[in-house]
Motif scaffolding. Structure first.
Motif, short mmCIF file in Angstrom:
data_model
loop_
_atom_site.label_atom_id
_atom_site.label_comp_id
_atom_site.label_asym_id
_atom_site.label_seq_id
_atom_site.Cartn_x
_atom_site.Cartn_y
_atom_site.Cartn_z
N GLY A 43 -7.97 -8.32 -4.86
CA GLY A 43 -6.98 -8.76 -3.87
C GLY A 43 -6.30 -10.04 -4.32
O GLY A 43 -5.08 -10.16 -4.27
N ARG A 44 -7.10 -10.99 -4.79
CA ARG A 44 -6.54 -12.27 -5.21
C ARG A 44 -5.58 -12.09 -6.39
O ARG A 44 -4.54 -12.73 -6.48
N GLN A 45 -5.97 -11.15 -7.28
CA GLN A 45 -5.13 -10.90 -8.44
C GLN A 45 -3.72 -10.46 -8.01
O GLN A 45 -2.72 -10.92 -8.56
N PHE A 46 -3.64 -9.61 -6.99
CA PHE A 46 -2.32 -9.16 -6.54
C PHE A 46 -1.62 -10.22 -5.69
O PHE A 46 -0.40 -10.28 -5.66
N TYR A 47 -2.41 -11.05 -5.03
CA TYR A 47 -1.80 -12.18 -4.32
C TYR A 47 -0.99 -13.02 -5.31
O TYR A 47 0.12 -13.44 -5.04
N ASP A 48 -1.59 -13.20 -6.50
CA ASP A 48 -0.91 -13.98 -7.54
C ASP A 48 0.22 -13.20 -8.19
O ASP A 48 1.30 -13.72 -8.39
N SER A 49 -0.04 -11.94 -8.56
CA SER A 49 0.96 -11.22 -9.36
C SER A 49 2.18 -10.82 -8.52
O SER A 49 3.27 -10.72 -9.03
N ILE A 50 1.99 -10.59 -7.22
CA ILE A 50 3.16 -10.30 -6.39
C ILE A 50 3.91 -11.59 -6.12
O ILE A 50 5.14 -11.62 -6.11
N GLN A 90 -7.65 -7.19 2.38
CA GLN A 90 -9.02 -7.67 2.60
C GLN A 90 -9.20 -9.09 2.08
O GLN A 90 -9.89 -9.91 2.68
N TYR A 91 -8.55 -9.39 0.97
CA TYR A 91 -8.60 -10.77 0.46
C TYR A 91 -7.99 -11.72 1.49
O TYR A 91 -8.57 -12.75 1.83
N VAL A 92 -6.81 -11.35 2.01
CA VAL A 92 -6.15 -12.20 3.01
C VAL A 92 -7.08 -12.36 4.21
O VAL A 92 -7.27 -13.47 4.73
N ARG A 93 -7.71 -11.26 4.61
CA ARG A 93 -8.63 -11.33 5.75
C ARG A 93 -9.77 -12.30 5.50
O ARG A 93 -10.23 -13.01 6.38
#
Lengths: 243, 521
Positions: free
Chosen positions: B150-157, B240-243
């Motif tokens: 989740g964190r990885q996509f938080y960064d890549s997006i 889920q990461y955001v949650r």
């Protein structure tokens, strides 16, 4: 069904088929042209510089001079760039727009939209391209068309269409608050945008009397009435004054 | 006349299918609307009711038919069920209340039909309205691998552009954000999922990522699945990461802060490891709307409080989310827009200024014997309160007596205050001796007593200063007594208890460690 009936039916079917198979109509249904220049009078406003330090990739694309806001671009010859000129009214009721050719492309390059002002036909595809490879969101804020807000975190292209005529639909990126573009959505192809010499040309008009509007994002709209016949070219110049 | 009435009677006696009577719901819906909704949303549905001018975000303008909480694609109209949900549950973190239980099912259905009449889009049959197909949540939500993905996509997006590196709404683009009506809008603080407009569960977040929030800068991300930038499951991981950034449950407000006694000296630093082992208490703050100038858009939505003492000194840690370390020139334009949007009641035209952030902790001068306490809003001329006040610039703490909002008399004995700012969070520790010489003015912090305490917060970059602040009501602070010496515990039992406690602490710490690993990068 009698013999005659069968023949008639086949004829109708063939005609329909022929109509269906005929290549898409050329963009023009007439031969007249309206062209002109958009002049600018008064002091050329200084446009603020855009600070792109948050986006080194974009910043690096401006080696000569730092980018400036594009709300008012006055050309070297004293004309105004980015004016959307289009036929507002006057087309015969029977007028049928040609099927739009391929998509219109909006490119995001150097954290700016290219083009900044442009037009599209109702139903024609808008290909939104991200050449920057960094996150852009593209929000369309029309009121006659439903809006959209898509995200492009990488180099990619998304397509959207518009359902209703609207002059203009504002497009913006919220990640980069300085990115704005303006899209004129029309039911016909009779539009043009003034370029770096301030001139515009609307071709292929059927004969008639038209209200032509010139729209600028900062200076508003002006109209002119122009009558054309046959394949003649008429001139319509506009002039916007500094505010 | 009579004939017409009879005719009507017959028609009414033989009810026709509802579709032939489309006016029926909307007329009843209008009655509901005028009574319950128009005060905020306006008679014509333009979001301009008499109460609207004080609100941020503003009440929805129904004429544009732009809705945040939908199950449909970006730009599509909401379904009736979407509208019903927003009305049932309200929009947390805004003035929009939940109406389930207050209005009957029929009334809510009718009012849905009525608000749709404000926009011609709903009558336009060419509009495509279809709920998206949502998958159900994949398991393993809190596993480290899931959160890492989740964190990885938080960064890549690039969510951080708006929401900030740690998600507190402090990204570089945040100070420029406006909604479609041109009002300033905050990128959501992802550490407060209980204030999300569309609900705080991982599924709610996933739905918002799929649909976006129309009318705001928050885009939809469904396209990215179609374009194979990420899979549906990876989008779930992002949700889920955001949650995971918020507490598992919305914080419950407990009345009493327990300050355990510790054997070492109390920590003066907000980043001391002791704080990781002490319970935190959440206290919501609300806008100060009692006295002029009133303030309706408080930026500090609440404070987390922890306290410990060592028999001589109290350490009180207050932490709160604040996007800015004020004054911050990058936010001056935003501050100006906030001040222009939220109508105040002072006569001067709003003007952004570089105010600092502030926090105040308030006590009565003496611990009361009964329930009598000074006026919660900074006491009064005759019954002042004792306060600690901290400002971010100049960085300092003072103590003094407040006699109402306007008057503050500094005392000579100031508490020590140490603060740190980290990615949108202030952490501040006040330390003060339990007993002080000035017993007339300074509360004496006795163990085993219920000491009234209240909190006030200001975010300078939202234009908050003076009476424009966020306030709490009175709560209590209790300094726990050490275990009385007379109590006999068998050595074996004592050993077992310590061992058990130790295990619990270790396990907790481990669990935090793994959760933290996914969280902080």
């Amino acid at each position: 069904m009698g013999k005659l009936g069968v023949v008639a039916a086949t004829g109708v079917a063939m005609l329909t088929l022929a109509g269906w198979m005929r290549p898409p109509l050329p963009a023009a249904q007439g031969g007249a042209t309206i062209s002109g220049k958009v002049k600018f009078t008064g002091a050329k406003p200084a446009m603020p510089k855009i600070d792109m330090s948050e986006e080194p990739k974009c910043k690096a694309k401006y080696t000569a001079a730092p980018p400036t806001d594009e709300a008012v671009v006055v050309n070297a010859n004293g004309t105004l760039d980015n004016v959307f000129v289009y036929v507002k009214s006057g087309l015969p009721a029977s007028y049928k727009a040609p099927a739009p050719a391929g998509p219109v492309t909006l490119d995001q390059d150097g954290c700016r939209y290219h083009p900044h002002v442009f037009g599209i036909l109702v139903g024609q595809a808008l290909a939104i391209k991200n050449s920057d490879g960094i996150l852009h969101n593209i929000k369309a804020k029309g009121t006659k068309n439903r809006p959209f807000n898509i995200s492009q975190p990488t180099t990619m292209t998304s397509e959207r269409t518009f359902t209703a005529p609207e002059v203009m639909v504002p497009l913006e990126c919220n990640v980069h608050g300085w990115m704005h573009a303006w899209l004129g959505v029309l039911p016909h192809p009779f539009f043009s945008v003034s370029g770096s010499d301030g001139s515009f040309t609307i071709k292929g008009l059927p004969p008639g009397t038209y209200t032509v509007e010139a729209w600028h994002e900062k200076y508003g709209a002006q109209t002119a009435t122009v009558t054309v016949a046959g394949s003649e070219t008429k001139t319509a110049d506009f002039s916007f004054a500094a505010k | 006349m009579i004939g017409a009435l009879l005719g009507l009677g017959i028609v009414l006696r033989f009810p026709l299918p509802p579709s032939l009577f489309p006016m029926q719901d909307t007329t009843r819906g209008k009655t509901v609307y005028v009574k319950w909704c128009a005060g905020c949303h306006g008679d014509g549905g333009a979001g301009d009711g008499p109460a609207a001018a004080h609100m941020l975000p503003r009440p929805r303008n129904f004429t544009g038919a732009l809705y945040k909480i939908r199950t449909t694609a970006s730009g599509q109209l909401p379904t009736d069920a979407d509208l019903m949900r927003a009305i049932d549950e309200g929009l947390p973190g805004t003035a929009m209340p939940a109406w389930k239980g207050r209005l009957s099912d029929g009334e809510r259905r009718d009012v849905v039909a009525y608000i749709k009449t404000f926009s011609s889009f709903f009558a336009d049959t060419s509009q495509h309205v279809a709920a998206l197909k949502f998958s159900s949540e994949p398991g393993g939500a809190t596993g480290a691998a899931a959160l890492d993905t989740g964190r990885q996509f938080y960064d890549s997006i690039g969510c951080r552009k708006c929401h900030g590196d740690q998600g507190r709404g402090d990204g570089p683009s945040a100070p420029t954000l406006k909604d479609d009506a041109g009002f300033p809008i905050f990128a959501a603080d992802l550490h407060q999922s209980w204030r999300f407009r569309g609900g705080g569960s991982a599924a709610d977040i996933y739905h918002r990522l799929r649909t976006g929030l129309d009318g705001t800068p928050m885009p939809w991300f469904s396209d990215l699945i179609d374009q194979k930038f990420l899979t549906d499951e990876q989008l779930w991981r992002l949700a889920q990461y955001v949650r995971s950034l918020s507490p598992p449950e919305a914080p419950e407000v407990r009345d009493v802060i327990h300050a355990p006694q510790i054997t070492r000296t109390v920590p003066a630093s907000p980043d001391d490891s002791v704080w990781g082992r002490v319970s935190r208490y959440w206290f919501p703050l609300v806008g100060q709307v009692v006295r002029k100038a009133r303030w309706f858009a408080p930026a500090v939505t609440g404070v987390w409080v922890q306290a410990v003492h060592d028999g001589h000194t109290l350490a009180l840690r207050v932490s709160w989310d604040d996007r800015t370390q004020s004054p911050d020139s990058a936010w001056l334009g935003f501050e100006q827009r906030v001040l222009e949007t939220v109508a105040g009641d002072d006569s001067a035209p709003p003007k952004a200024e570089p105010w600092p952030d502030q926090l105040a902790v308030q006590f009565p001068r003496h611990i009361p014997d009964g329930m009598e306490r000074p006026y919660f809003l900074m006491g009064s001329e005759t019954d002042p309160v004792y306060q600690w006040r901290w400002t971010s610039r100049p960085r300092k703490s003072v103590a003094g007596l407040a006699r109402g909002i306007e008057r503050f008399d500094t005392l000579s004995g100031a508490p020590a205050g140490q603060a740190s700012f980290d990615h949108g969070e202030w952490r501040l520790v006040f330390t003060r001796a339990l007993a002080t010489p000035d017993t007339a003015n300074e509360v004496q912090l006795e163990a085993g007593r219920a000491i009234p305490v209240a909190f006030f917060g200001w975010d300078g970059s939202s234009g908050e200063h003076g009476s424009r602040m966020a306030v709490s009501t009175w709560y209590f602070l209790a300094l726990d007594r050490p275990t009385p010496p007379g109590v006999f515990i068998s050595p074996v039992l004592a050993m077992l208890v310590t061992l058990g406690l130790g295990l619990v602490v270790v396990r907790r710490a481990r669990r935090r460690g793994t959760a933290g690993a996914g969280r902080r990068r």
